[in-house]
Design a protein around this motif. Structure first.
Motif, PDB file in Angstrom:
ATOM      1  N   LEU A 118      22.360 -26.054  32.092  1.00  0.00           N
ATOM      2  CA  LEU A 118      21.704 -27.361  32.129  1.00  0.00           C
ATOM      3  C   LEU A 118      22.064 -28.191  30.902  1.00  0.00           C
ATOM      4  CD1 LEU A 118      18.052 -26.709  33.395  1.00  0.00           C
ATOM      5  CD2 LEU A 118      20.026 -27.529  34.679  1.00  0.00           C
ATOM      6  N   GLU A 119      22.066 -27.548  29.739  1.00  0.00           N
ATOM      7  CA  GLU A 119      22.389 -28.261  28.499  1.00  0.00           C
ATOM      8  C   GLU A 119      23.806 -28.816  28.542  1.00  0.00           C
ATOM      9  OE1 GLU A 119      19.520 -25.596  25.531  1.00  0.00           O
ATOM     10  OE2 GLU A 119      21.613 -25.061  25.817  1.00  0.00           O
ATOM     11  N   SER A 120      24.722 -28.043  29.101  1.00  0.00           N
ATOM     12  CA  SER A 120      26.110 -28.489  29.196  1.00  0.00           C
ATOM     13  C   SER A 120      26.253 -29.641  30.187  1.00  0.00           C
ATOM     14  CB  SER A 120      27.003 -27.322  29.612  1.00  0.00           C
ATOM     15  OG  SER A 120      28.363 -27.701  29.638  1.00  0.00           O
ATOM     16  N   LEU A 121      25.695 -29.479  31.367  1.00  0.00           N
ATOM     17  CA  LEU A 121      25.799 -30.524  32.386  1.00  0.00           C
ATOM     18  C   LEU A 121      25.169 -31.825  31.913  1.00  0.00           C
ATOM     19  CD1 LEU A 121      24.856 -28.380  35.530  1.00  0.00           C
ATOM     20  CD2 LEU A 121      27.150 -29.130  34.873  1.00  0.00           C
ATOM     21  N   SER A 122      24.073 -31.722  31.154  1.00  0.00           N
ATOM     22  CA  SER A 122      23.388 -32.931  30.688  1.00  0.00           C
ATOM     23  C   SER A 122      24.190 -33.685  29.631  1.00  0.00           C
ATOM     24  CB  SER A 122      21.997 -32.581  30.134  1.00  0.00           C
ATOM     25  OG  SER A 122      22.099 -31.786  28.978  1.00  0.00           O
ATOM     26  N   GLN A 123      25.216 -33.036  29.048  1.00  0.00           N
ATOM     27  CA  GLN A 123      26.132 -33.708  28.122  1.00  0.00           C
ATOM     28  C   GLN A 123      27.465 -34.047  28.802  1.00  0.00           C
ATOM     29  OE1 GLN A 123      25.387 -34.971  25.325  1.00  0.00           O
ATOM     30  NE2 GLN A 123      23.383 -33.994  25.011  1.00  0.00           N
ATOM     31  N   LYS A 124      27.450 -34.012  30.138  1.00  0.00           N
ATOM     32  CA  LYS A 124      28.635 -34.369  30.938  1.00  0.00           C
ATOM     33  C   LYS A 124      29.815 -33.453  30.626  1.00  0.00           C
ATOM     34  CE  LYS A 124      29.183 -38.901  31.548  1.00  0.00           C
ATOM     35  NZ  LYS A 124      29.262 -40.345  31.222  1.00  0.00           N
ATOM     36  N   THR A 125      29.502 -32.192  30.343  1.00  0.00           N
ATOM     37  CA  THR A 125      30.537 -31.181  30.120  1.00  0.00           C
ATOM     38  C   THR A 125      30.552 -30.241  31.318  1.00  0.00           C
ATOM     39  OG1 THR A 125      30.286 -31.285  27.718  1.00  0.00           O
ATOM     40  CG2 THR A 125      31.314 -29.307  28.611  1.00  0.00           C
ATOM     41  N   PRO A 126      31.623 -30.241  32.095  1.00  0.00           N
ATOM     42  CA  PRO A 126      31.705 -29.363  33.274  1.00  0.00           C
ATOM     43  C   PRO A 126      31.608 -27.895  32.879  1.00  0.00           C
ATOM     44  CG  PRO A 126      33.460 -31.010  33.294  1.00  0.00           C
ATOM     45  CD  PRO A 126      32.827 -31.072  31.937  1.00  0.00           C
ATOM     46  N   VAL A 127      31.234 -27.065  33.845  1.00  0.00           N
ATOM     47  CA  VAL A 127      31.023 -25.644  33.557  1.00  0.00           C
ATOM     48  C   VAL A 127      31.820 -24.765  34.519  1.00  0.00           C
ATOM     49  CG1 VAL A 127      28.708 -26.017  32.622  1.00  0.00           C
ATOM     50  CG2 VAL A 127      28.973 -25.507  35.049  1.00  0.00           C
ATOM     51  N   ILE A 128      32.202 -23.609  33.996  1.00  0.00           N
ATOM     52  CA  ILE A 128      32.731 -22.515  34.808  1.00  0.00           C
ATOM     53  C   ILE A 128      31.756 -21.362  34.612  1.00  0.00           C
ATOM     54  CG2 ILE A 128      34.617 -20.873  35.141  1.00  0.00           C
ATOM     55  CD1 ILE A 128      36.489 -23.024  33.931  1.00  0.00           C
ATOM     56  N   VAL A 129      31.132 -20.931  35.701  1.00  0.00           N
ATOM     57  CA  VAL A 129      30.058 -19.952  35.574  1.00  0.00           C
ATOM     58  C   VAL A 129      30.293 -18.796  36.537  1.00  0.00           C
ATOM     59  CG1 VAL A 129      28.613 -21.219  37.225  1.00  0.00           C
ATOM     60  CG2 VAL A 129      27.525 -19.673  35.604  1.00  0.00           C
ATOM     61  N   SER A 130      29.862 -17.630  36.125  1.00  0.00           N
ATOM     62  CA  SER A 130      29.987 -16.426  36.948  1.00  0.00           C
ATOM     63  C   SER A 130      29.269 -16.587  38.278  1.00  0.00           C
ATOM     64  CB  SER A 130      29.404 -15.229  36.184  1.00  0.00           C
ATOM     65  OG  SER A 130      29.109 -14.172  37.051  1.00  0.00           O
ATOM     66  N   LYS A 131      29.855 -16.056  39.336  1.00  0.00           N
ATOM     67  CA  LYS A 131      29.197 -16.084  40.644  1.00  0.00           C
ATOM     68  C   LYS A 131      27.970 -15.184  40.672  1.00  0.00           C
ATOM     69  CE  LYS A 131      30.708 -13.708  44.111  1.00  0.00           C
ATOM     70  NZ  LYS A 131      31.474 -13.172  45.256  1.00  0.00           N
ATOM     71  N   TYR A 132      27.794 -14.366  39.622  1.00  0.00           N
ATOM     72  CA  TYR A 132      26.630 -13.485  39.537  1.00  0.00           C
ATOM     73  C   TYR A 132      25.462 -14.156  38.821  1.00  0.00           C
ATOM     74  CZ  TYR A 132      30.202 -10.248  40.994  1.00  0.00           C
ATOM     75  OH  TYR A 132      31.220  -9.652  41.685  1.00  0.00           O
ATOM     76  N   ALA A 133      25.637 -15.438  38.520  1.00  0.00           N
ATOM     77  CA  ALA A 133      24.529 -16.258  38.038  1.00  0.00           C
ATOM     78  C   ALA A 133      24.103 -17.166  39.193  1.00  0.00           C
ATOM     79  CB  ALA A 133      24.976 -17.095  36.838  1.00  0.00           C
ATOM     80  N   PRO A 134      22.844 -17.542  39.252  1.00  0.00           N
ATOM     81  CA  PRO A 134      22.347 -18.310  40.413  1.00  0.00           C
ATOM     82  C   PRO A 134      22.699 -19.796  40.321  1.00  0.00           C
ATOM     83  CG  PRO A 134      20.571 -17.929  38.879  1.00  0.00           C
ATOM     84  CD  PRO A 134      21.764 -17.225  38.304  1.00  0.00           C
ATOM     85  N   TRP A 135      23.995 -20.094  40.253  1.00  0.00           N
ATOM     86  CA  TRP A 135      24.407 -21.476  40.023  1.00  0.00           C
ATOM     87  C   TRP A 135      25.427 -21.971  41.039  1.00  0.00           C
ATOM     88  CZ3 TRP A 135      22.243 -25.203  37.351  1.00  0.00           C
ATOM     89  CH2 TRP A 135      21.305 -24.855  36.367  1.00  0.00           C
ATOM     90  N   ASP A 136      25.312 -21.540  42.292  1.00  0.00           N
ATOM     91  CA  ASP A 136      26.238 -22.048  43.303  1.00  0.00           C
ATOM     92  C   ASP A 136      26.067 -23.550  43.524  1.00  0.00           C
ATOM     93  OD1 ASP A 136      23.720 -21.568  44.380  1.00  0.00           O
ATOM     94  OD2 ASP A 136      24.490 -21.192  46.393  1.00  0.00           O
ATOM     95  N   ILE A 137      24.915 -24.097  43.078  1.00  0.00           N
ATOM     96  CA  ILE A 137      24.679 -25.540  43.164  1.00  0.00           C
ATOM     97  C   ILE A 137      25.717 -26.327  42.375  1.00  0.00           C
ATOM     98  CG2 ILE A 137      23.070 -25.615  41.199  1.00  0.00           C
ATOM     99  CD1 ILE A 137      21.425 -27.676  42.750  1.00  0.00           C
TER     100      ILE A 137
END
Length: 241
Positions: free
Chosen positions: A160-179
């Motif tokens: 959330l902190e990264s997205l709120s600074q307009k920094t895209p993310v690459i996150v593990s599929k084992y985190a609940p972030w498919d959104i």
């Protein structure tokens, strides 16, 4: 682990009266598994006060931010970075921000430092220690992409902190972030060197307009779904119920 088991068993004695809060479906399923008899389980994400968007000029740096802990898979990120083409490594640095508090975390940090030295990456990869408040917001805003390749993650506020600074993310599929993938604000990936490397390269190679769209999607995702001021009614309705 023993203490955790003790607490869980004690909670089971009262679970019929407990209302549980889960931040996502994965947590809900875990709670149902441990406490099959419970009053209710509500799924509400962690809402945040959206911080000031700094809009700082992006530096050629890849960022990890979190605990220096084996579950965060930082060694995998380092290995993925090492596999990047030399021309990318010569311009993009890897910044690792976080603290190793516990004994086993400090040992893990030492292993990371050895991995960096062994591959002659001392000039390319920095272990910067923890950052808080404004300093944390600055390094997130300056970074081109944040990578969180955790083996597992219950929520991960750093996303959330990264997205709120307009920094895209690459996150593990084992985190609940498919959104993140669904809203084209970043990517969920397998925790493998090849998958992480390919997505880092993909984001780096976007043209300016494509990257800007990714940035706007990131901010919109947070403000639409996780802004406490827009979503406070969710909690009010739950408490009233």
């Amino acid at each position: 682990k023993i203490i955790k088991i003790m607490f869980i068993n004690i909670l089971k004695l009262f679970s019929k009266k407990i209302r549980f809060h889960a931040t996502n479906k994965v947590e809900k399923d875990m709670i149902s598994n441990y406490f099959p008899i419970n009053r209710s389980i509500v799924v509400i994400p962690n809402f945040i006060e959206i911080p000031e968007v700094l809009n700082l000029k992006k530096k050629k740096q890849i960022l990890f931010l979190g605990r220096i802990n084996p579950i965060k898979n930082i060694d995998l990120l380092i290995k993925s970075y090492i596999e990047l083409p030399d021309n990318i490594k010569s311009s993009f640095k890897l910044k690792i921000v976080g603290q190793a508090k516990l004994g086993y975390e400090k040992k893990y940090k030492n292993k990371l430092e050895q991995l960096i030295r062994k591959n002659n990456m001392v000039d390319n990869i920095e272990l910067l220690g923890p950052m808080y408040g404004k300093n944390k917001d600055i390094i997130i805003s300056e970074s081109y992409v944040l990578v969180l390749p955790s083996k597992s993650e219950n929520f991960g506020n750093v996303i959330l902190e990264s997205l709120s600074q307009k920094t895209p993310v690459i996150v593990s599929k084992y985190a609940p972030w498919d959104i993140v993938s669904k809203n084209e604000a970043g990517y969920c990936v397998e925790t493998s060197i090849d998958h992480i490397k390919k997505k880092i390269l993909f984001i780096i190679n976007l043209n300016k307009e494509e990257y800007k769209i990714l940035q706007e999607n990131a901010l919109n995702l947070v403000t639409d779904n996780f802004d406490i001021n827009k979503n406070i009614d969710t909690w009010i309705k739950y408490y009233r119920s």
